[in-house]
Design a protein around this motif. Structure first.
Motif, PDB file in Angstrom:
ATOM      1  N   ASP A  41      -1.150 -27.679  41.400  1.00 11.50           N
ATOM      2  CA  ASP A  41      -1.550 -26.722  42.430  1.00 11.50           C
ATOM      3  C   ASP A  41      -0.298 -26.115  43.059  1.00 11.50           C
ATOM      4  O   ASP A  41       0.238 -26.631  44.033  1.00 11.50           O
ATOM      5  CB  ASP A  41      -2.410 -27.419  43.490  1.00 11.50           C
ATOM      6  N   MET A  42       0.160 -25.008  42.499  1.00 15.26           N
ATOM      7  CA  MET A  42       1.388 -24.386  42.978  1.00 15.26           C
ATOM      8  C   MET A  42       1.155 -23.537  44.231  1.00 15.26           C
ATOM      9  O   MET A  42       2.108 -22.981  44.785  1.00 15.26           O
ATOM     10  CB  MET A  42       2.007 -23.529  41.875  1.00 15.26           C
ATOM     11  N   ASP A  43      -0.080 -23.415  44.684  1.00 15.87           N
ATOM     12  CA  ASP A  43      -0.385 -22.653  45.901  1.00 15.87           C
ATOM     13  C   ASP A  43      -0.342 -23.529  47.143  1.00 15.87           C
ATOM     14  O   ASP A  43      -0.316 -23.020  48.263  1.00 15.87           O
ATOM     15  CB  ASP A  43      -1.764 -21.996  45.779  1.00 15.87           C
ATOM     16  N   ASN A  44      -0.341 -24.835  46.943  1.00 13.73           N
ATOM     17  CA  ASN A  44      -0.294 -25.764  48.071  1.00 13.73           C
ATOM     18  C   ASN A  44       1.167 -25.976  48.476  1.00 13.73           C
ATOM     19  O   ASN A  44       1.991 -26.356  47.643  1.00 13.73           O
ATOM     20  CB  ASN A  44      -0.927 -27.103  47.697  1.00 13.73           C
ATOM     21  N   PRO A  45       1.518 -25.736  49.745  1.00 14.01           N
ATOM     22  CA  PRO A  45       2.932 -25.843  50.153  1.00 14.01           C
ATOM     23  C   PRO A  45       3.478 -27.266  50.150  1.00 14.01           C
ATOM     24  O   PRO A  45       4.690 -27.466  50.192  1.00 14.01           O
ATOM     25  CB  PRO A  45       2.944 -25.263  51.568  1.00 14.01           C
ATOM     26  N   ASP A  99       7.575 -31.052  50.674  1.00 10.25           N
ATOM     27  CA  ASP A  99       7.404 -29.615  50.461  1.00 10.25           C
ATOM     28  C   ASP A  99       7.532 -29.294  48.973  1.00 10.25           C
ATOM     29  O   ASP A  99       8.445 -29.782  48.294  1.00 10.25           O
ATOM     30  CB  ASP A  99       8.448 -28.827  51.249  1.00 10.25           C
ATOM     31  N   LEU A 100       6.647 -28.440  48.488  1.00 14.58           N
ATOM     32  CA  LEU A 100       6.694 -28.025  47.088  1.00 14.58           C
ATOM     33  C   LEU A 100       8.030 -27.382  46.745  1.00 14.58           C
ATOM     34  O   LEU A 100       8.576 -27.593  45.658  1.00 14.58           O
ATOM     35  CB  LEU A 100       5.552 -27.043  46.805  1.00 14.58           C
ATOM     36  N   GLN A 101       8.573 -26.617  47.681  1.00 12.81           N
ATOM     37  CA  GLN A 101       9.837 -25.922  47.448  1.00 12.81           C
ATOM     38  C   GLN A 101      10.969 -26.907  47.162  1.00 12.81           C
ATOM     39  O   GLN A 101      11.859 -26.624  46.350  1.00 12.81           O
ATOM     40  CB  GLN A 101      10.180 -25.055  48.655  1.00 12.81           C
ATOM     41  N   THR A 268       2.056 -28.335  35.400  1.00 12.62           N
ATOM     42  CA  THR A 268       0.991 -28.661  34.463  1.00 12.62           C
ATOM     43  C   THR A 268      -0.177 -27.695  34.608  1.00 12.62           C
ATOM     44  O   THR A 268      -0.422 -27.141  35.682  1.00 12.62           O
ATOM     45  CB  THR A 268       0.461 -30.092  34.681  1.00 12.62           C
ATOM     46  N   PHE A 269      -0.866 -27.493  33.503  1.00 13.31           N
ATOM     47  CA  PHE A 269      -2.131 -26.773  33.478  1.00 13.31           C
ATOM     48  C   PHE A 269      -3.116 -27.624  32.688  1.00 13.31           C
ATOM     49  O   PHE A 269      -2.731 -28.294  31.709  1.00 13.31           O
ATOM     50  CB  PHE A 269      -1.987 -25.395  32.823  1.00 13.31           C
ATOM     51  N   SER A 270      -4.377 -27.613  33.084  1.00 11.89           N
ATOM     52  CA  SER A 270      -5.356 -28.452  32.412  1.00 11.89           C
ATOM     53  C   SER A 270      -6.656 -27.704  32.170  1.00 11.89           C
ATOM     54  O   SER A 270      -6.942 -26.681  32.807  1.00 11.89           O
ATOM     55  CB  SER A 270      -5.639 -29.720  33.242  1.00 11.89           C
TER      56      SER A 270
END
Length: 277
Positions: A41-45, A99-101, A268-270
């Motif tokens: 989930d790259m939209d979650n900070p 933080d994702l960053q 990852t993508f699933s």
């Protein structure tokens, strides 16, 4: 006559119970670190970072969790440090939010303190590409018990990519884009046993670097489908977690007391597929 029959029966029953003792190879428990961080989930900070620590065991013993003195992640570019804690005691699962960053920009350093030893690993975030399609096939390789799934994805032509595919049930495959750079690519994967009707399978593609590709390629060959990539292989496959303990003139102490496992941060993508007969 009855007594004779009973005596003969007892002789047959008890006379063949020889005890056979087999000496199995043993060694001191070794630290195993599963530090494969999957980012979907790259939209979650923020991301819940989880790392598992365990100890190798002898043939018949259960795998035991490892109690670490300290485990931290450091972004060497920003200087930010994340300390992981064992949220549930005696599980060997260490986690914390970050933080994702911090996970996707700059070099990341994993530092572990265990048993008076210091272990260190470094990595960088590796992106992946989404799966275009996932479908069930009808062909087999060696027999009617196999189940075919057909995977299609489009490689990014602007970089050299390496991929790890997680096919569920502890089955993995690695691939590199040398022969399909920037192209749409399709391949089949065969489960050795026939999956039951309406069985849900989840297939994941992970972006990995060349070093992790080489490590997983060796580990998959060693462990096989029944063991999974983080089980103890037939021969030792070292990852990127290095013992950096300062032992003075006795460097062999730290070299021999290495940890198993790998530290990687992967996008990852699933996708899921329901198997039909």
């Amino acid at each position: 006559m009855k007594n004779i029959i009973v005596l003969i029966s007892c002789f047959i029953t008890f006379g063949c119970q020889d005890v056979i003792e087999v000496d199995l190879p043993t060694e001191e428990p070794r630290l195993v670190i599963d530090a494969l961080i999957r980012l979907e989930d790259m939209d979650n900070p923020s991301v819940l970072v989880q790392i598992r620590a365990s100890l190798t065991s002898s043939f018949f013993d259960e795998v035991m969790p490892a109690q670490l003195q300290e485990i931290t992640l450091t972004n060497t570019e920003s200087g930010a440090i994340l300390t992981l804690e064992e949220s549930i005691p005696d599980t060997g699962v260490y986690e914390n939010e970050w933080d994702l960053q911090e996970l996707t920009q700059g070099e990341l350093e994993l530092n572990i303190q265990y048993g008076g030893q210091t272990y260190l690993a470094t990595t960088k975030y590796v992106p992946a590409v989404p799966l275009d399609s996932l479908e069930q096939g009808t062909t087999t390789l060696f027999g009617d018990d196999e189940t075919e799934v057909i995977i299609t994805f489009t490689d990014n032509g602007e970089r050299d990519d390496y991929y790890l595919f997680d096919f569920d049930f502890g089955e993995y495959l690695v691939s590199e884009d040398e022969f399909y750079q920037g192209k749409r690519f399709q391949f089949s994967f065969f489960y050795e046993s026939e999956l039951e009707d309406d069985r849900l399978v989840t297939i994941i593609i992970l972006g990995i670097d060349q070093d992790f590709f080489n490590y997983m390629n060796q580990l998959i060959q060693q462990s096989g489908a029944d063991n999974g990539p983080f089980s103890t292989p037939a021969t030792t496959v070292k990852g990127n977690i290095i013992n950096v303990t300062n032992t003075g003139n006795n460097d062999n102490t730290s070299k021999n007391n290495f940890a198993l496992g790998y530290f990687a941060i992967c996008q990852t993508f699933s996708d899921t597929l329901i198997i039909k007969k």
